[in-house]
Design a protein around this motif. Sequence first.
Motif, PDB file in Angstrom:
ATOM      1  N   GLY A 190      98.769 -15.727 -65.571  1.00 27.83           N
ATOM      2  CA  GLY A 190      98.012 -14.580 -66.053  1.00 27.83           C
ATOM      3  C   GLY A 190      98.325 -14.120 -67.454  1.00 27.83           C
ATOM      4  O   GLY A 190      97.886 -13.045 -67.870  1.00 27.83           O
ATOM      5  N   VAL A 191      99.077 -14.920 -68.234  1.00 22.80           N
ATOM      6  CA  VAL A 191      99.351 -14.582 -69.633  1.00 22.80           C
ATOM      7  C   VAL A 191      98.290 -15.263 -70.489  1.00 22.80           C
ATOM      8  O   VAL A 191      98.240 -16.487 -70.569  1.00 22.80           O
ATOM      9  CB  VAL A 191     100.753 -15.041 -70.068  1.00 22.80           C
ATOM     10  N   GLN A 192      97.450 -14.501 -71.118  1.00 22.13           N
ATOM     11  CA  GLN A 192      96.365 -15.054 -71.924  1.00 22.13           C
ATOM     12  C   GLN A 192      96.849 -15.305 -73.346  1.00 22.13           C
ATOM     13  O   GLN A 192      97.375 -14.425 -74.006  1.00 22.13           O
ATOM     14  CB  GLN A 192      95.178 -14.086 -71.946  1.00 22.13           C
ATOM     15  N   ASP A 193      96.657 -16.533 -73.803  1.00 24.98           N
ATOM     16  CA  ASP A 193      96.982 -16.830 -75.189  1.00 24.98           C
ATOM     17  C   ASP A 193      95.762 -16.570 -76.065  1.00 24.98           C
ATOM     18  O   ASP A 193      94.638 -16.521 -75.577  1.00 24.98           O
ATOM     19  CB  ASP A 193      97.430 -18.289 -75.345  1.00 24.98           C
ATOM     20  N   ARG A 194      96.000 -16.397 -77.326  1.00 22.88           N
ATOM     21  CA  ARG A 194      94.904 -16.165 -78.253  1.00 22.88           C
ATOM     22  C   ARG A 194      94.284 -17.481 -78.679  1.00 22.88           C
ATOM     23  O   ARG A 194      94.944 -18.511 -78.730  1.00 22.88           O
ATOM     24  CB  ARG A 194      95.417 -15.424 -79.493  1.00 22.88           C
TER      25      ARG A 194
END
Length: 486
Positions: A445-449
């Motif tokens: 659930g960690v969204q990267d740019r």
Amino acid sequence: MVGGADGPTLLAGVDIGTTHTKAGVYRPDGTPVAQRQAATPSDADGLRATALRLLAECVSAAPAPPLAVGVSSMAETGVPLDADGDPIGDLLHWRDRRAHREAHQIGETVGRAPFFAATGLHPSAKLPLARWIWLRHHDPDRTRRMARWASSADLVLAALTGTLATSPTLAARTGAFDIRAMAYAPDLLDLAGLRPDQLPPVVAANRVAGRTTRAVATRTGLPAGTPVVLAGHDHLAAAWAAGVRGPGRTADSMGTAETVLTPVAAVPAMPAAPTGISVGPFLDGRSYCLISGLSSSGGLVDWWLERFAPPGCPDRYRWFTDLLGTTTDPEPTGIVVQPYLHGRASPQPDPHRTLSFHGIRPEHHLADIGRAVLEGLCMQVRWMLESQATISGQRPETVAVFGGPTASPAWMRIKAAVMPVPVVVLPEHRSAVLGAAQLAGRAIGVQDRTPTSPPPRPAAPPDAAWETAYRSRFLPLVTTPAPPGS
């Protein structure tokens, strides 16, 4: 959990490449925090130990533990495991060509068209299926003792978590995986006397494949229970880091070998004539990708340097860079190189096609011959790219180029001049290690740019001299059947 009171949000990646094993810790936007690399060992125990050591060094250098670890690797290299999970014998490497007769047998028994329809692959000696058949005939005891197969990434996952699993993008490179059913094909495995339960279960890149054990926590500095994700085939993981994450983009992944990769929405209709282009699942779990490979790219440059760099030269790559000079607007040398150190896989497969130099004149110097090697490699990559564009029906606006060879200024200048569309040369850290880390973050659930890319080069139409060199000299030479015995 996304950082905060316990420290910054960090993600870790490990990539087992043909030449180097790398590890890194990154921020979600791709900023490197710690990176390490070492030569990839040729044995399974050494491979696992090297991966864990590099990961431990990166974790030690980071200001906080990473929240998850992603693992990617070269595709077809692996090893049989016994019932206790221990490797049986040496790694079976993708460069091993002993199973060429077995690959031919697969094509004759199954039929090349049905085999491709099921697997998206062409029979080849590098496929694990061909090597499993070879083992059955030449080392039956090893086959008898084989309880499971593990690819390079699978070995590292098992070392970190005690869990054996594989990625869809790695399973799809075995030669025994149905890419539409997304399952192992019992009839293909039967050719090697194997069962589906002898292959590791498949876990998608958006799911956690396992969690680090207490013993690994002590060894690496990772907290026990850290999620580990299988990012899969390293060329695809690198494409992810480069922002090539779905249809409409094309990636050029450079290393010892070189791969052109184009995501597509569905499996396209393929030409009747062999193209060597394979099709497999992509990392998003929804689309597929076209893959063309050049087995010796950086490997061909290494071959050339071994023969022409001064004896005892402390840094061959620096010497090569200095030799080729800093010309900002290169012209074609007039030398045409067929860059096939180990045959040609795509877009017109020819395993017997050899490395050759044409058009060397008395006025040419060693620098011209070195530049011509790079010209031949770049023209071959353009041919692969244009073949994929014909099949996919989409011409990319730009091509993302990444990998170790991008450090060569001359190589990148020639690539920019040769390619039919502008190229975007990405920083070295945008590689499979970063892609593995970002895919691990995505799974928890960690969204990267979306990566910010440098401006493409060139923005102008292709130079006429390079178009002539490619269309009038390179293509006619490489598409003319080679003389018998050449």
